[in-house]
Design a protein around this motif. Structure first.
Motif, PDB file in Angstrom:
ATOM      1  N   GLN A   2      -4.728 -15.314  -0.297  1.00 57.52           N
ATOM      2  CA  GLN A   2      -5.324 -14.423  -1.309  1.00 57.52           C
ATOM      3  C   GLN A   2      -5.270 -15.145  -2.642  1.00 57.52           C
ATOM      4  OE1 GLN A   2      -4.989 -10.165  -1.774  1.00 57.52           O
ATOM      5  NE2 GLN A   2      -6.845 -10.812  -0.718  1.00 57.52           N
ATOM      6  N   LEU A  18     -11.843 -11.488  -8.336  1.00 51.69           N
ATOM      7  CA  LEU A  18     -11.101 -11.123  -7.123  1.00 51.69           C
ATOM      8  C   LEU A  18     -12.098 -10.768  -6.030  1.00 51.69           C
ATOM      9  CD1 LEU A  18      -8.380 -10.461  -5.717  1.00 51.69           C
ATOM     10  CD2 LEU A  18      -8.612  -8.133  -6.621  1.00 51.69           C
ATOM     11  N   SER A  47      -3.583  -0.972  -7.902  1.00 51.42           N
ATOM     12  CA  SER A  47      -3.343  -1.646  -6.627  1.00 51.42           C
ATOM     13  C   SER A  47      -2.549  -0.741  -5.681  1.00 51.42           C
ATOM     14  CB  SER A  47      -2.574  -2.939  -6.904  1.00 51.42           C
ATOM     15  OG  SER A  47      -2.293  -3.633  -5.716  1.00 51.42           O
ATOM     16  N   ASN A 115       5.705   2.015   6.286  1.00 50.32           N
ATOM     17  CA  ASN A 115       5.329   1.029   7.310  1.00 50.32           C
ATOM     18  C   ASN A 115       4.150   0.128   6.968  1.00 50.32           C
ATOM     19  OD1 ASN A 115       7.150   2.647   8.601  1.00 50.32           O
ATOM     20  ND2 ASN A 115       5.918   2.981  10.437  1.00 50.32           N
ATOM     21  N   TYR A 116       3.166   0.633   6.212  1.00 49.66           N
ATOM     22  CA  TYR A 116       1.904  -0.097   6.112  1.00 49.66           C
ATOM     23  C   TYR A 116       1.588  -0.696   4.757  1.00 49.66           C
ATOM     24  CZ  TYR A 116       0.911   1.572  10.749  1.00 49.66           C
ATOM     25  OH  TYR A 116       0.987   1.797  12.086  1.00 49.66           O
ATOM     26  N   MET A 122       6.295  -4.151  -1.937  1.00 53.09           N
ATOM     27  CA  MET A 122       6.667  -5.117  -2.977  1.00 53.09           C
ATOM     28  C   MET A 122       7.187  -4.417  -4.232  1.00 53.09           C
ATOM     29  SD  MET A 122       3.916  -8.274  -2.632  1.00 53.09           S
ATOM     30  CE  MET A 122       2.512  -7.442  -1.893  1.00 53.09           C
TER      31      MET A 122
ATOM     32  N   LYS B  41      -4.770  -4.966  -2.648  1.00 55.24           N
ATOM     33  CA  LYS B  41      -3.557  -5.777  -2.800  1.00 55.24           C
ATOM     34  C   LYS B  41      -3.772  -6.967  -3.734  1.00 55.24           C
ATOM     35  CE  LYS B  41      -1.200  -6.078   0.911  1.00 55.24           C
ATOM     36  NZ  LYS B  41      -1.102  -6.576   2.297  1.00 55.24           N
ATOM     37  N   GLY B  42      -4.971  -7.544  -3.683  1.00 50.72           N
ATOM     38  CA  GLY B  42      -5.267  -8.682  -4.546  1.00 50.72           C
ATOM     39  C   GLY B  42      -5.151  -8.355  -6.028  1.00 50.72           C
ATOM     40  N   LEU B  44      -2.753  -7.110  -7.424  1.00 46.26           N
ATOM     41  CA  LEU B  44      -1.424  -7.539  -7.886  1.00 46.26           C
ATOM     42  C   LEU B  44      -1.522  -8.929  -8.515  1.00 46.26           C
ATOM     43  CD1 LEU B  44       0.984  -6.564  -4.960  1.00 46.26           C
ATOM     44  CD2 LEU B  44       0.537  -5.284  -7.059  1.00 46.26           C
ATOM     45  N   LEU B  45      -2.356  -9.795  -7.916  1.00 46.16           N
ATOM     46  CA  LEU B  45      -2.499 -11.154  -8.436  1.00 46.16           C
ATOM     47  C   LEU B  45      -3.314 -11.164  -9.732  1.00 46.16           C
ATOM     48  CD1 LEU B  45      -3.149 -13.083  -5.086  1.00 46.16           C
ATOM     49  CD2 LEU B  45      -0.969 -12.677  -6.268  1.00 46.16           C
ATOM     50  N   ALA B  76      -1.590 -16.736  -2.948  1.00 51.43           N
ATOM     51  CA  ALA B  76      -0.479 -16.190  -2.161  1.00 51.43           C
ATOM     52  C   ALA B  76      -0.870 -16.048  -0.702  1.00 51.43           C
ATOM     53  CB  ALA B  76      -0.060 -14.831  -2.711  1.00 51.43           C
ATOM     54  N   GLU B  77       0.071 -16.355   0.176  1.00 47.23           N
ATOM     55  CA  GLU B  77      -0.083 -16.093   1.612  1.00 47.23           C
ATOM     56  C   GLU B  77       0.639 -14.795   1.942  1.00 47.23           C
ATOM     57  OE1 GLU B  77      -1.754 -17.774   3.832  1.00 47.23           O
ATOM     58  OE2 GLU B  77      -2.000 -19.779   2.978  1.00 47.23           O
ATOM     59  N   GLN B  78       0.068 -14.037   2.896  1.00 49.08           N
ATOM     60  CA  GLN B  78       0.709 -12.792   3.309  1.00 49.08           C
ATOM     61  C   GLN B  78       1.525 -12.982   4.582  1.00 49.08           C
ATOM     62  OE1 GLN B  78      -1.511  -9.034   2.984  1.00 49.08           O
ATOM     63  NE2 GLN B  78      -3.278 -10.289   2.512  1.00 49.08           N
ATOM     64  N   HIS B  82       3.456  -5.933   9.472  1.00 48.70           N
ATOM     65  CA  HIS B  82       3.406  -4.824   8.505  1.00 48.70           C
ATOM     66  C   HIS B  82       4.797  -4.470   8.007  1.00 48.70           C
ATOM     67  CE1 HIS B  82      -0.813  -3.956   9.019  1.00 48.70           C
ATOM     68  NE2 HIS B  82      -0.668  -4.068  10.329  1.00 48.70           N
ATOM     69  N   PRO B  83       4.956  -4.022   6.751  1.00 51.56           N
ATOM     70  CA  PRO B  83       3.922  -4.048   5.717  1.00 51.56           C
ATOM     71  C   PRO B  83       3.668  -5.479   5.253  1.00 51.56           C
ATOM     72  CG  PRO B  83       6.003  -3.315   4.789  1.00 51.56           C
ATOM     73  CD  PRO B  83       6.230  -3.476   6.251  1.00 51.56           C
ATOM     74  N   LYS B  84       2.397  -5.865   5.132  1.00 51.26           N
ATOM     75  CA  LYS B  84       2.042  -7.240   4.778  1.00 51.26           C
ATOM     76  C   LYS B  84       2.243  -7.479   3.285  1.00 51.26           C
ATOM     77  CE  LYS B  84      -1.094  -8.018   8.606  1.00 51.26           C
ATOM     78  NZ  LYS B  84      -2.451  -8.325   9.052  1.00 51.26           N
ATOM     79  N   ILE B  85       3.229  -8.297   2.994  1.00 52.56           N
ATOM     80  CA  ILE B  85       3.537  -8.599   1.593  1.00 52.56           C
ATOM     81  C   ILE B  85       3.251 -10.073   1.321  1.00 52.56           C
ATOM     82  CG2 ILE B  85       5.307  -6.790   1.554  1.00 52.56           C
ATOM     83  CD1 ILE B  85       7.399  -9.097   1.551  1.00 52.56           C
ATOM     84  N   PHE B  86       3.280 -10.453   0.060  1.00 58.15           N
ATOM     85  CA  PHE B  86       3.097 -11.859  -0.276  1.00 58.15           C
ATOM     86  C   PHE B  86       4.409 -12.603  -0.016  1.00 58.15           C
ATOM     87  CE2 PHE B  86      -0.111 -10.195  -3.549  1.00 58.15           C
ATOM     88  CZ  PHE B  86      -1.172 -10.384  -2.679  1.00 58.15           C
ATOM     89  N   LEU B 123       7.236  -8.307  -9.757  1.00 55.87           N
ATOM     90  CA  LEU B 123       6.869  -8.933  -8.477  1.00 55.87           C
ATOM     91  C   LEU B 123       7.904  -9.941  -7.999  1.00 55.87           C
ATOM     92  CD1 LEU B 123       3.014  -9.491  -8.791  1.00 55.87           C
ATOM     93  CD2 LEU B 123       4.229  -7.641  -7.633  1.00 55.87           C
ATOM     94  N   SER B 126      10.462  -9.138  -5.263  1.00 51.07           N
ATOM     95  CA  SER B 126      10.130  -9.132  -3.832  1.00 51.07           C
ATOM     96  C   SER B 126       9.611 -10.488  -3.359  1.00 51.07           C
ATOM     97  CB  SER B 126       9.075  -8.069  -3.526  1.00 51.07           C
ATOM     98  OG  SER B 126       7.868  -8.359  -4.198  1.00 51.07           O
TER      99      SER B 126
END
Lengths: 137, 137
Positions: A2, A18, A47, A115-116, A122, B41-42, B44-45, B76-78, B82-86, B123, B126
């Motif tokens: 991302q 973005l 977000s 969970n999601y 974060m 989510k993007g 956040l960046l 950032a890579e995720q 789940h939950p998919k975080i950076f 951020l 996390s």
């Protein structure tokens, strides 16, 4: 991967990119901003609300309970000292119509926040997040 | 009090509101999105880059070193689950012209990331955040 980029246009006005979309950003007027866009920190709340709102509507649709109206709002106070962070975030989930009950809403929201939703996963490491449900009958 | 609201329009398309501006959001196409806006989510960046970019340009101006071109990009890579975080965020600060040296850039960036930028303060609880400086001569 991302990614997001912000490019200086002039003064404190930046153009964010973005996913191929443009998002203007500007500072508070007290820091030289001219209201050419929202302030960057608030995007954390956009977000968060976007992330959890998409989870919740997906789950409610699977439960065959699509609300006629649905919005999610996040509210936060900042600390007084630098770096100014959110002390706490309250998320309000508003539903109207579509057979959405308190019980179904709570189940969908808890699945999202626990969970999601990667954004809440974060942000909750730095800031407590609580929520309220409003069902407009 | 900072706040932001997202309102469902249709499918997975939400309209966000922040500081009086509108921001469209949409889900990935694999989750029913139709590319009506960026994924939440993007943001956040975008929030992070906007926040630190505003700090850095303010500090450089005080040092009388205004770059002719300036952008900040976060990558950032995720996580897979789940939950998919950076997993980690790398921030690239790009400067061209204006007498910006590596030393001045580093000073401004460190002041931002350590003392001023509330978004990085949140951020980094996390997700580890590192940075690179690119000076185009």
């Amino acid at each position: 991967m991302q990614k997001s980029r912000v490019t200086l246009l002039n003064d404190m006005h930046f153009e964010g990119e973005l996913d191929g979309f443009k998002i203007n950003l500007d500072a508070d007027t007290e820091f030289g901003g001219k209201n050419s866009g929202p302030r960057p920190k608030g995007l954390l709340l956009t977000s968060l609300t976007g992330c959890t709102a998409m989870d919740v509507i997906s789950i409610l649709r699977k439960m065959r309970s699509e609300p006629e109206e649905f919005y999610v709002e996040a509210q936060a106070e900042q600390t007084e000292t630098h770096p100014k962070i959110f002390k706490a975030i309250t998320v309000i989930y508003y539903f109207k119509g579509g057979n959405v009950t308190e019980e179904k809403a709570k189940k969908a929201i808890d699945l999202s926040l626990e969970n999601y939703c990667g954004v809440s996963a974060m942000l909750s490491k730095s800031t407590p997040i609580d929520y309220k449900i409003v069902i407009d009958k």
